[in-house]
Design a protein around this motif. Structure first.
Motif, PDB file in Angstrom:
ATOM      1  N   UNK A 291     -46.519 -36.635   2.820  1.00 13.29           N
ATOM      2  CA  UNK A 291     -45.971 -35.647   3.816  1.00 13.29           C
ATOM      3  C   UNK A 291     -46.717 -35.530   5.171  1.00 13.29           C
ATOM      4  N   UNK A 292     -47.501 -36.362   5.500  1.00 10.94           N
ATOM      5  CA  UNK A 292     -48.448 -36.146   6.593  1.00 10.94           C
ATOM      6  C   UNK A 292     -47.443 -36.367   7.895  1.00 10.94           C
ATOM      7  N   UNK A 293     -46.575 -37.178   8.380  1.00 15.46           N
ATOM      8  CA  UNK A 293     -45.931 -37.108   9.510  1.00 15.46           C
ATOM      9  C   UNK A 293     -45.011 -35.862   9.627  1.00 15.46           C
ATOM     10  N   UNK A 294     -44.455 -35.509   8.518  1.00 16.54           N
ATOM     11  CA  UNK A 294     -43.658 -34.378   8.447  1.00 16.54           C
ATOM     12  C   UNK A 294     -44.420 -33.051   8.900  1.00 16.54           C
ATOM     13  N   UNK A 295     -45.692 -32.913   8.064  1.00 16.50           N
ATOM     14  CA  UNK A 295     -46.332 -31.718   8.654  1.00 16.50           C
ATOM     15  C   UNK A 295     -46.783 -31.550   9.949  1.00 16.50           C
ATOM     16  N   UNK A 296     -47.144 -32.767  10.497  1.00 16.29           N
ATOM     17  CA  UNK A 296     -47.444 -32.915  12.085  1.00 16.29           C
ATOM     18  C   UNK A 296     -46.365 -32.751  12.780  1.00 16.29           C
ATOM     19  N   UNK A 297     -45.149 -33.056  12.590  1.00 15.33           N
ATOM     20  CA  UNK A 297     -43.949 -32.829  13.397  1.00 15.33           C
ATOM     21  C   UNK A 297     -43.850 -30.915  13.198  1.00 15.33           C
ATOM     22  N   UNK A 298     -43.899 -30.500  11.980  1.00 17.17           N
ATOM     23  CA  UNK A 298     -43.670 -29.435  11.977  1.00 17.17           C
ATOM     24  C   UNK A 298     -44.978 -28.267  12.642  1.00 17.17           C
ATOM     25  N   UNK A 299     -46.240 -28.883  12.919  1.00 15.92           N
ATOM     26  CA  UNK A 299     -47.101 -28.201  13.599  1.00 15.92           C
ATOM     27  C   UNK A 299     -46.823 -28.242  14.836  1.00 15.92           C
ATOM     28  N   UNK A 300     -46.393 -29.334  15.456  1.00 18.39           N
ATOM     29  CA  UNK A 300     -45.860 -29.485  16.821  1.00 18.39           C
ATOM     30  C   UNK A 300     -44.700 -28.400  17.078  1.00 18.39           C
ATOM     31  N   UNK A 301     -43.557 -28.450  16.473  1.00 21.55           N
ATOM     32  CA  UNK A 301     -42.496 -27.708  16.688  1.00 21.55           C
ATOM     33  C   UNK A 301     -43.068 -26.142  16.607  1.00 21.55           C
ATOM     34  N   UNK A 302     -43.830 -26.119  15.671  1.00 23.95           N
ATOM     35  CA  UNK A 302     -44.108 -24.512  15.440  1.00 23.95           C
ATOM     36  C   UNK A 302     -44.817 -24.175  16.645  1.00 23.95           C
ATOM     37  N   UNK A 303     -45.725 -25.009  17.437  1.00 21.81           N
ATOM     38  CA  UNK A 303     -46.431 -24.726  18.659  1.00 21.81           C
ATOM     39  C   UNK A 303     -45.485 -24.504  19.663  1.00 21.81           C
ATOM     40  N   UNK A 304     -44.528 -25.241  19.661  1.00 22.31           N
ATOM     41  CA  UNK A 304     -43.594 -25.203  20.724  1.00 22.31           C
ATOM     42  C   UNK A 304     -43.077 -23.695  20.541  1.00 22.31           C
ATOM     43  N   UNK A 305     -42.480 -23.315  19.490  1.00 21.87           N
ATOM     44  CA  UNK A 305     -41.907 -21.929  19.268  1.00 21.87           C
ATOM     45  C   UNK A 305     -42.902 -21.069  19.722  1.00 21.87           C
ATOM     46  N   UNK A 306     -44.293 -21.112  19.349  1.00 15.72           N
ATOM     47  CA  UNK A 306     -45.098 -20.101  19.387  1.00 15.72           C
ATOM     48  C   UNK A 306     -45.165 -20.016  21.057  1.00 15.72           C
ATOM     49  N   UNK A 307     -45.202 -21.061  21.630  1.00 16.85           N
ATOM     50  CA  UNK A 307     -45.368 -21.143  23.394  1.00 16.85           C
ATOM     51  C   UNK A 307     -44.287 -20.594  23.793  1.00 16.85           C
ATOM     52  N   UNK A 308     -42.916 -20.604  23.385  1.00 15.01           N
ATOM     53  CA  UNK A 308     -41.693 -19.975  24.137  1.00 15.01           C
ATOM     54  C   UNK A 308     -42.061 -18.479  23.763  1.00 15.01           C
ATOM     55  N   UNK A 309     -42.552 -18.090  22.632  1.00 19.55           N
ATOM     56  CA  UNK A 309     -42.680 -16.532  22.533  1.00 19.55           C
ATOM     57  C   UNK A 309     -43.818 -16.035  23.379  1.00 19.55           C
ATOM     58  N   UNK A 310     -44.491 -16.843  24.023  1.00 20.12           N
ATOM     59  CA  UNK A 310     -45.585 -16.503  25.129  1.00 20.12           C
ATOM     60  C   UNK A 310     -45.080 -16.972  26.449  1.00 20.12           C
ATOM     61  N   UNK A 311     -43.856 -17.165  26.603  1.00 21.39           N
ATOM     62  CA  UNK A 311     -43.217 -17.529  27.873  1.00 21.39           C
ATOM     63  C   UNK A 311     -43.595 -18.796  28.528  1.00 21.39           C
ATOM     64  N   UNK A 312     -44.055 -20.086  27.705  1.00 25.85           N
ATOM     65  CA  UNK A 312     -44.122 -21.202  28.044  1.00 25.85           C
ATOM     66  C   UNK A 312     -42.960 -22.011  27.570  1.00 25.85           C
ATOM     67  N   UNK A 313     -42.252 -22.494  28.406  1.00 29.06           N
ATOM     68  CA  UNK A 313     -41.234 -23.444  27.700  1.00 29.06           C
ATOM     69  C   UNK A 313     -41.593 -24.815  27.841  1.00 29.06           C
TER      70      UNK A 313
END
Ligand code: ATP
Length: 889
Positions: A291-313
């Protein structure tokens, strides 16, 4: 395709059934959108499900698992013991693939949504109003407004063009910008590059501005007809992701190698072939961090979404990671550090005091204000519903605002003066010039930075002007000078700059643009996080310095460097002194690239903001190129890694925090998964060498890896950042994720987890406790529960470098819930008859107690180790005091 370039303009307009002054009406747009569809190029086919499955199956770790399944099947056939084991392994492999595909699909959807948010916009005239719409909504007949830095949204015939040039390299391969001319009518058939009265979709306006009528959209445009150009999908994986993928591969190969090694020594030692095959399968299964690569992908996309909510696309996924490494932020001043809400605070008409406070202007002062307005392209319009629309540059809007306050109207003014030529404002020239027809010749008006306007010098007057200018700049005001000139004749259009000589000085205005309120705190936060903030501005040095001091950029020992001083410096000189400068003033966008490279030469990871066309090279050169969402040109956005939807500096600092959080979560994931995998390998190897046989069957290992690690592990992607995340120095770009302290923790925990599990196995397999055992299956069952529970509990250890009691449950409820659910699931796997399927047995209460105690030991040891790791001296002191106390007693 229709030859729009060879038609008379009136004919073009009537054929497209539009109105040049008001644009299309809402109904016309609706009809045409139905008829022509969206203004998009056909999107490339999504990867099919089959392709995704094949992609998953081609992964080394999945191949290892499939081979294990096949071997297990062969063994089952041979031994004739039923197919439960191979079926379960296969089911787990399938589950793993399904989980990977669904989670990756989720991640992809999040990125797609992001791409939609990134959709380019354009300015269009509809129902008489200038509005900004998504470029996909354009239809033939729309009247579009083109500005420097616009990406042309469709093919269009020019109606007006002021010094308009387009870079058409994407379409024609020609790298020199093409000068456009709206007045041409071109006969015959000519190549795209020669259709100078047309603009084409996806090309870029490099200079000037204009107005055009849309002729073709979507696939009907010249660009739409070039097949295949859209298929250049970028590599979406981040450097860390690629590094971890290869780590996963390396571990898989190690597993394969060790499996063969064990097979060889086992066979030589006289073990049965079948048993050794089982061991090899188990080892391979144990080692693969599914599950390593999967969790890493999820961490990155979660980060992306969190950034969107903070006005960074985020436009490019690797930026999430690089942001976490950022050590220098080079920021524009206007609009990013300041509010870009300008108000004229001083208006100095030559020879007088500043007159702004006077309620009534005299005729000369009114004249100056009108001339300033005539040399401005901004407008303030009131919509039908009473809403006020501000269009254009903030500096000019301040001028129009004052004009309106004094009871004048820009449209009236424009109807009185006929504009014949314009040299638009550019950040390089820092001035603009307009030419108006007058009865006996022409009136030339130039407005811009005082040091960029060629004023006929009268030394005494100049002294006074400079004094006023500097007094405004020192008060952090942006200063604009106004000069005029009357001429009998004007030169050719391409030589208009010849007019800008010997001008007559009229006056100065001083505009206030207050810093954004949250910026000072953000700069302090960045500083604490080891990040240097540098201001880069086209404004005057004194203005820049005053603001930089106010917000904490220009601190003790730091200096201001002007564009002209920078030009005199060699690259080597700049590299050596770059750390001394906190503010760059009166620089051009072209200078930014030198500043980025100088910092990079010092080993720093540089984030750079930009909005104009000329910022694009610096945005590309920076480690993180950041474009402004509101004021940025499409060109800058296309060159960037991230877009600030609120243009706010503080957003960058917040994005850095999210970036660091993502990195931390990936580290936690590795710490979590590797300890589980490595302890499983250790158990298998030890048991073989000690002659204990198989401690955990492949099915048990898969259950642990998927349910015990995988399910709770997925939630590590949602971990909130540690409180001190912005109190640490930035992590170096290429720093290994395996820091000594991390390796130390991995090895220590691996050892402890493995030892307690082996003890559990030993007790079941070799001892009689409470009248139960010894029994191999009992040992295996106990080992299964102990490894499972210790693994699950280990997730609480990795959540924070500090003690578990300081981690909050509410900060990541899904993690806590899923971990506890899995603890119960593991218990149920043994408590219920399902255990038979997995080759386990029921166990007595005393065994439950032993397992519970053993499972908690690694966490207790980890707690003590953390106290030591975080404060070794304190421990030494405590031990010392304790020993002293014993001695004294
Ligand atoms: P940054 O956004 O990078 O902080 P800036 O916006 O302050 O920089 P520019 O827009 O390049 O820098 O402006 C530089 C100078 O040009 C200003 O100090 C001002 O004197 C002059 N200037 C700015 N806007 C206009 C304008 N619309 N017309 C004429 N002169 C202008």
């Amino acid at each position: 395709m229709k030859k729009w370039y060879s038609e008379n303009l009136d004919k073009v307009v009537s054929q497209l059934d539009t109105n040049v002054e008001v644009g299309l009406t809402e109904n016309q747009v609706k009809d045409r959108q139905e008829k022509y569809g969206k203004n998009v190029f056909e999107v490339e086919q999504k990867t099919s499900l089959l392709k995704r499955i094949l992609h998953q199956l081609s992964d080394v770790s999945t191949i290892v698992l499939l081979v294990a399944t096949a071997l297990s099947f062969l063994l089952a056939i041979k031994e004739n013991e039923g197919f439960i084991e191979p079926i379960v392994i296969l089911a787990v492999v399938v589950l793993n693939v399904v989980l990977a595909i669904t989670q990756e699909g989720k991640a992809e959807k999040a990125l797609d949504a992001l791409a939609d948010m990134n959709a380019p916009s354009c300015l269009v005239l509809r129902d008489g109003m200038r509005i900004s719409i998504e470029a996909t909504e354009l239809v033939p007949g729309d009247i579009i407004i083109l500005e420097t830095g616009s990406v042309v949204p469709s093919d269009a015939r020019l109606l007006e063009a002021t010094s308009l040039s387009c870079d058409e390299a994407a379409l024609t391969g020609e790298s020199e910008p093409v000068e456009k001319d709206a007045s041409l009518i071109i006969d015959g058939t000519v190549a795209v590059g020669d259709q100078k009265n047309m603009v084409f979709s996806s090309t870029v306006v490099t200079a000037g501005h204009g107005k055009a009528v849309v002729t073709d959209t979507g696939m009907n445009t010249q660009m739409g007809q070039i097949a295949g150009h859209l298929n250049n999908s970028e590599n979406l994986k981040t450097p860390l992701q690629l590094r971890l993928d290869s780590l996963g591969r390396v571990i898989s190969w190690i597993a394969i190698g060790s499996a063969f090694f064990l097979l060889a020594i086992g066979l030589r030692g006289g073990s049965s072939f079948d048993e050794m095959i089982m061991v090899a399968i188990s080892l391979a299964v144990a080692a693969v961090p599914e599950t390593l690569s999967l969790i890493v992908t999820l961490s990155l996309t979660n980060g992306v979404q969190k950034m969107v909510s903070k006005n960074a696309l985020i436009r490019k996924l690797p930026a999430v990671e690089t942001l976490g490494n950022t050590s220098v932020i080079c920021s524009d001043k206007t609009g990013t550090l300041t509010q870009n809400k300008m108000t004229i605070q001083e208006l100095w008409f030559n020879k007088n005091q500043s007159v702004l406070t006077k309620s009534e202007f005299n005729a000369e002062e009114e004249q100056m204000l009108k001339q300033l307005a005539l040399a401005s392209n901004a407008s303030i319009e009131t919509k039908e519903d009473g809403q006020i629309q501000y269009i254009g540059d903030a500096t000019e809007l301040a001028i129009i605002s004052l004009l309106n306050d004094k009871g004048f109207d820009k449209k009236d003014l424009e109807s009185q003066y006929e504009k014949v030529a314009e040299i638009p404002f550019s950040s390089q020239r820092k001035r603009m010039t307009v030419v108006f027809n007058e009865d006996d010749g022409y009136l030339v008006i130039t407005k811009g930075a005082l040091d960029r306007i060629p004023i006929a010098r009268d030394e005494k007057q100049w002294e006074k002007i400079s004094e006023v200018h500097d007094s405004y700049a020192d008060k952090a005001l942006r200063v604009i000078a106004l000069a005029v000139k009357k001429v009998k004749e004007i030169p050719e259009m391409d030589n208009l700059e010849a007019l800008e000589t010997n001008m007559e000085f009229v006056g100065l205005i001083g505009l206030i643009d207050p810093p954004r309120p949250e910026v000072k705190e953000a700069i302090a936060k960045a500083k604490k996080a080891g990040i240097t903030t540098v201001m880069i501005t086209g404004d005057h040095a004194a203005t820049a310095a005053a603001i930089a001091k106010e917000i904490g950029i220009l601190t003790e020992g730091k200096k201001v460097l002007t564009g002209s001083a920078l030009a005199e410096m060699s690259d080597v000189e700049l590299n050596d002194t770059v750390r001394n400068y906190a503010v760059y003033a009166r620089v051009s966008p072209e200078d930014k690239i030198r500043i980025v490279e100088a910092w990079q030469a010092q080993g720093e990871v540089v984030a750079m903001t930009g909005d104009g066309v000329n910022d694009a090279p610096a945005l590309k050169a920076a480690d993180v190129g950041i474009a402004m969402g509101q004021t940025g040109t499409e060109v800058a956005k296309n060159a960037s890694d991230m877009i600030l939807t609120d243009d706010n500096f503080s957003t960058i600092v917040e994005a850095v925090e999210v970036g660091r959080n993502v990195y931390e979560n990936i580290k936690k994931t590795i710490l979590f998964l590797l300890v589980c995998n490595l302890s499983e390998i250790f158990i298998m190897l030890f048991a073989q060498i000690a002659g204990w046989g198989i401690v955990l069957t492949p099915v048990m290992l898969l259950l642990i890896n998927l349910l015990g690690d995988g399910i709770p592990g997925l939630q590590l992607a949602n971990e909130q950042s540690d409180e001190d995340i912005m109190a640490k120095k930035p992590i170096k770009r290429d720093a290994s994720i395996f820091t000594p302290s991390m390796l130390n923790m991995i090895l220590r925990q691996t050892l402890v987890c493995a030892i307690v599990s082996l003890i559990a196995f030993y007790i079941g397999d070799r001892m009689t406790v409470g009248g139960f055992g010894p029994d191999l299956v009992l040992g295996e069952t106990m080992a299964f529960l102990t490894v499972g529970w210790t693994s699950i509990l280990h997730i609480f250890n990795v959540r924070s470098k500090g003690s578990i009691k300081n981690t909050s449950i509410s900060a990541n409820k899904p993690l806590v819930y899923s971990a506890f659910t899995m603890i119960v699931v593991f218990a149920l796997l043994v408590l219920t008859p399902i255990r038979e399927i997995f080759g386990m047995t029921s166990i007595a209460p005393i065994h439950w107690l032993i397992i519970a105690v053993l499972s908690i030991i690694p966490t207790i040891i980890c707690e003590f180790a953390k106290i030591y790791d975080n404060n070794p001296n304190a421990i030494h002191r405590k031990t010392y005091n304790y020993i002293k106390k014993i001695k004294n007693n």
